[in-house]
Design an enzyme around this catalytic site. Structure first.
Site, PDB file in Angstrom:
ATOM      1  N   GLU A 198     -14.767  11.711  -9.235  1.00 53.85           N
ATOM      2  CA  GLU A 198     -13.610  11.078  -8.694  1.00 53.85           C
ATOM      3  C   GLU A 198     -14.043  10.226  -7.519  1.00 53.85           C
ATOM      4  O   GLU A 198     -13.218   9.746  -6.834  1.00 53.85           O
ATOM      5  CB  GLU A 198     -12.606  12.175  -8.295  1.00 53.85           C
ATOM      6  CG  GLU A 198     -13.248  13.258  -7.259  1.00 53.85           C
ATOM      7  CD  GLU A 198     -12.239  14.393  -6.954  1.00 53.85           C
ATOM      8  OE1 GLU A 198     -11.028  14.429  -7.361  1.00 53.85           O
ATOM      9  OE2 GLU A 198     -12.612  15.429  -6.347  1.00 53.85           O
TER      10      GLU A 198
ATOM     11  N   SER B  22     -14.250  24.315   5.238  1.00 54.28           N
ATOM     12  CA  SER B  22     -13.689  25.661   5.925  1.00 54.28           C
ATOM     13  C   SER B  22     -14.669  26.456   6.786  1.00 54.28           C
ATOM     14  O   SER B  22     -14.489  27.214   7.668  1.00 54.28           O
ATOM     15  CB  SER B  22     -13.157  26.636   4.963  1.00 54.28           C
ATOM     16  OG  SER B  22     -13.635  26.245   3.615  1.00 54.28           O
TER      17      SER B  22
ATOM     18  N   GLN C 102     -10.247  22.347 -13.636  1.00 57.14           N
ATOM     19  CA  GLN C 102     -11.946  22.500 -13.305  1.00 57.14           C
ATOM     20  C   GLN C 102     -11.846  23.765 -12.432  1.00 57.14           C
ATOM     21  O   GLN C 102     -13.031  24.280 -12.119  1.00 57.14           O
ATOM     22  CB  GLN C 102     -12.451  21.321 -12.874  1.00 57.14           C
ATOM     23  CG  GLN C 102     -12.408  20.180 -13.893  1.00 57.14           C
ATOM     24  CD  GLN C 102     -12.363  18.960 -13.115  1.00 57.14           C
ATOM     25  OE1 GLN C 102     -13.591  18.474 -13.040  1.00 57.14           O
ATOM     26  NE2 GLN C 102     -11.378  18.273 -12.624  1.00 57.14           N
ATOM     27  N   ARG C 103     -10.765  24.158 -11.816  1.00 55.24           N
ATOM     28  CA  ARG C 103     -10.990  24.987 -10.597  1.00 55.24           C
ATOM     29  C   ARG C 103     -10.684  26.647 -11.282  1.00 55.24           C
ATOM     30  O   ARG C 103     -10.614  27.607 -10.644  1.00 55.24           O
ATOM     31  CB  ARG C 103      -9.908  24.651  -9.583  1.00 55.24           C
ATOM     32  CG  ARG C 103     -10.395  23.318  -8.924  1.00 55.24           C
ATOM     33  CD  ARG C 103     -10.507  23.579  -7.418  1.00 55.24           C
ATOM     34  NE  ARG C 103      -9.301  24.330  -6.672  1.00 55.24           N
ATOM     35  CZ  ARG C 103      -8.676  23.666  -5.744  1.00 55.24           C
ATOM     36  NH1 ARG C 103      -8.955  22.158  -5.517  1.00 55.24           N
ATOM     37  NH2 ARG C 103      -7.522  24.082  -5.448  1.00 55.24           N
TER      38      ARG C 103
ATOM     39  N   THR D 288     -17.644  26.189  -4.095  1.00 56.84           N
ATOM     40  CA  THR D 288     -17.192  25.299  -4.377  1.00 56.84           C
ATOM     41  C   THR D 288     -17.447  24.838  -5.598  1.00 56.84           C
ATOM     42  O   THR D 288     -18.598  24.703  -6.015  1.00 56.84           O
ATOM     43  CB  THR D 288     -17.381  24.017  -3.298  1.00 56.84           C
ATOM     44  OG1 THR D 288     -16.779  22.952  -3.634  1.00 56.84           O
ATOM     45  CG2 THR D 288     -18.665  24.209  -2.774  1.00 56.84           C
ATOM     46  N   ILE D 289     -16.312  24.208  -6.482  1.00 52.69           N
ATOM     47  CA  ILE D 289     -16.858  23.362  -7.710  1.00 52.69           C
ATOM     48  C   ILE D 289     -17.686  22.100  -7.342  1.00 52.69           C
ATOM     49  O   ILE D 289     -18.145  21.604  -8.299  1.00 52.69           O
ATOM     50  CB  ILE D 289     -15.620  23.371  -8.626  1.00 52.69           C
ATOM     51  CG1 ILE D 289     -14.766  22.220  -7.800  1.00 52.69           C
ATOM     52  CG2 ILE D 289     -14.874  24.547  -8.894  1.00 52.69           C
ATOM     53  CD1 ILE D 289     -13.817  21.611  -8.855  1.00 52.69           C
ATOM     54  N   ASP D 290     -17.492  22.014  -6.007  1.00 53.02           N
ATOM     55  CA  ASP D 290     -18.287  20.490  -5.843  1.00 53.02           C
ATOM     56  C   ASP D 290     -19.606  20.571  -5.724  1.00 53.02           C
ATOM     57  O   ASP D 290     -20.538  19.575  -5.769  1.00 53.02           O
ATOM     58  CB  ASP D 290     -17.844  19.802  -4.574  1.00 53.02           C
ATOM     59  CG  ASP D 290     -15.908  19.660  -4.387  1.00 53.02           C
ATOM     60  OD1 ASP D 290     -15.589  19.761  -5.681  1.00 53.02           O
ATOM     61  OD2 ASP D 290     -15.469  19.622  -3.478  1.00 53.02           O
TER      62      ASP D 290
ATOM     63  N   GLY E  92      -6.444  23.971   7.608  1.00 56.46           N
ATOM     64  CA  GLY E  92      -6.405  24.523   8.836  1.00 56.46           C
ATOM     65  C   GLY E  92      -6.147  23.551   9.933  1.00 56.46           C
ATOM     66  O   GLY E  92      -6.183  22.440   9.700  1.00 56.46           O
TER      67      GLY E  92
ATOM     68  N   GLY F 297     -10.265  24.938  -1.184  1.00 57.60           N
ATOM     69  CA  GLY F 297      -9.852  24.940  -2.500  1.00 57.60           C
ATOM     70  C   GLY F 297     -10.362  26.152  -3.163  1.00 57.60           C
ATOM     71  O   GLY F 297     -11.572  26.612  -3.118  1.00 57.60           O
TER      72      GLY F 297
HETATM   73  O1  F6P Z   1     -13.122  20.500  -3.021  1.00 57.84           O
HETATM   74  C1  F6P Z   1     -12.816  21.075  -4.342  1.00 57.84           C
HETATM   75  C2  F6P Z   1     -11.713  19.966  -4.965  1.00 57.84           C
HETATM   76  O2  F6P Z   1     -11.405  20.799  -6.118  1.00 57.84           O
HETATM   77  C3  F6P Z   1     -12.306  18.572  -5.226  1.00 57.84           C
HETATM   78  O3  F6P Z   1     -13.023  18.803  -6.061  1.00 57.84           O
HETATM   79  C4  F6P Z   1     -10.887  17.955  -5.164  1.00 57.84           C
HETATM   80  O4  F6P Z   1     -10.986  16.512  -4.840  1.00 57.84           O
HETATM   81  C5  F6P Z   1     -10.051  18.581  -4.395  1.00 57.84           C
HETATM   82  O5  F6P Z   1     -10.485  20.058  -4.242  1.00 57.84           O
HETATM   83  C6  F6P Z   1      -8.744  18.839  -4.770  1.00 57.84           C
HETATM   84  O6  F6P Z   1      -7.740  19.494  -3.778  1.00 57.84           O
HETATM   85  P1  F6P Z   1      -6.418  19.841  -3.861  1.00 57.84           P
HETATM   86  O7  F6P Z   1      -6.404  21.143  -4.765  1.00 57.84           O
HETATM   87  O8  F6P Z   1      -5.853  20.044  -2.420  1.00 57.84           O
HETATM   88  O9  F6P Z   1      -5.627  18.941  -4.664  1.00 57.84           O
END
Ligand code: F6P
Length: 381
Positions: A245, A122, A298-299, A143-145, A91, A12
């Site tokens: 989440e 990844s 958030q991304r 990663t934002i996580d 992948g 992501g």
């Molecule tokens: O791992 C990053 C993340 O943004 C998580 O916080 C979120 O659960 C997931 O990816 C969302 O994934 P997608 O963009 O595939 O919906």
């Protein structure tokens, strides 16, 4: 010695990926090296083999993004979110034919090394391919996580914290105007870092993260309602709840919109508690809840100065490691500086945690941040 290196972004996306690409190209150009941008993660190698793109088109130039004169030389890339290379969030290394073609793509490009910018999933996949194909690889965590192990920070996390903090702040005033309880759902997959950091910074009253409240059982909802009643008694008529989440419903199942589920539970249970006639619940009679799911906002967002700085330092370290031919390392941030960790150790840890179905780098329930939140009177379950 001149080198030819590749860079890819995988998993992501998050703010700061372009800042890394820019910094890698700049540091490599200083050494006279060539940098190739692999599109859409390892899929780029597949595309090369399938002749869907040409290697010459993948060459990144230091000022290649300044369309002839239009930007007057403004170096805009580090301010842009997303990834100019594209990123692949799924992948399939288990398909041997595909894996072979990807490995061949690396060989045909005649790369000396590859910088893989990725999250836990990844990095795991790419490291397996790198082992099979004997690639010289350097990993950079993003990663934002913030759930990549052995690094205190990953690219993108701090910008996401700023985004969520700002959203919580913005929700404060509408919540206050209507005496409402606002439930804000924050990303983070199975980790609560993003919710915890932004909840504290944004002034939340309640923060729910999977490490402390894995499921929303009835006792927990009762306690949340009691906390809201106490806030009301103290003069704060509204409440802000930040929920990660990764927190599950009462049955221990994942909900797509756990914030909606919680808001509904608070409505129902606060009503029931009020009917008991107990004085501690009497001000819950007209409670109103609303939920907000922040989602992919958030991304994105302009990468914060912190993430741009982290990107620059990680990129420099990656280039230094390639110059020393010290491959198979993950560049990490520990104790206020850039360090390295062997990728085999990092990936073994990720695999082991994934097999157990748990987060590779969870929030420490005994850590200082959790203690800080509790000291501020924030309810954490
Ligand atoms: O791992 C990053 C993340 O943004 C998580 O916080 C979120 O659960 C997931 O990816 C969302 O994934 P997608 O963009 O595939 O919906």
């Amino acid at each position: 010695m001149n080198k030819k290196i590749g860079i890819l972004t995988s998993g992501g996306d998050c703010p700061g990926l372009n800042a890394i690409i820019r910094a890698v190209v700049k540091c490599a150009s200083q050494k006279g090296w060539e940098v190739y941008g692999i599109p859409y993660g390892t899929e780029g190698f597949l595309r090369l083999e399938q002749k869907k793109c040409r290697s010459d088109d993948l060459k990144l130039r230091e000022h290649g993004y300044d369309l002839p004169g239009i930007l007057h030389g403004i170096d805009i890339l580090q301010f842009l979110s997303g990834s100019i290379l594209g990123s692949l969030s799924k992948g399939d290394p288990s398909n041997q034919a595909i894996a072979k073609t990807i490995i061949q793509g690396y060989k045909d490009l005649q790369l000396d090394a590859l910088i893989a910018v990725g999250g836990d999933g990844s990095l795991d996949i790419i490291y397996d391919l790198a082992q099979q194909g004997q690639w010289n690889i350097i990993g950079i965590p993003k990663t934002i996580d913030n759930d990549v192990p052995f690094t205190q920070r990953s690219i993108g996390f701090r910008t996401a914290v700023d985004t969520v903090t700002s959203a919580v702040y913005d929700l404060t005033f509408t919540a206050a105007s209507h005496d409402r309880t606002m439930v804000v759902q924050v990303m983070g997959r199975n980790a609560g870092h993003l919710a915890l950091h932004s909840g504290i910074a944004g002034g939340a009253d309640i923060i729910l993260i999977p490490e402390l409240t894995p499921t929303l059982d009835t006792e927990l909802i009762n306690n949340i309602c009691l906390h809201i009643a106490q806030l009301r008694c103290s003069g704060r008529k509204f409440a802000l709840i930040v929920i990660a989440e990764g927190v599950k419903n009462q049955a221990g199942e994942k909900e797509k919109y756990i914030a909606d589920y919680l808001a509904q539970q608070i409505d129902e249970i606060s009503h029931k508690l009020c009917l008991t006639g107990k004085p501690e619940f009497c001000n819950l009679d007209n409670i109103e809840t609303r939920s907000t799911v922040l989602g992919h906002i958030q991304r994105s967002g302009t990468p914060s100065s912190y993430d741009r700085l982290l990107a620059a330092t990680f990129a420099k370290k990656a280039i230094d490691l390639i110059a020393e031919e010290n491959y198979n390392q993950l560049v990490v941030w520990q104790n206020g500086e850039v360090q390295i960790q062997p990728l085999d150790k990092v990936v073994a840890h990720i695999k082991q945690r994934h097999q157990l179905g748990v987060c590779p780098n969870p929030v420490n329930p005994d850590g200082f941040l959790v203690a800080t939140a509790r000291s501020l009177g924030i309810y954490l379950g």
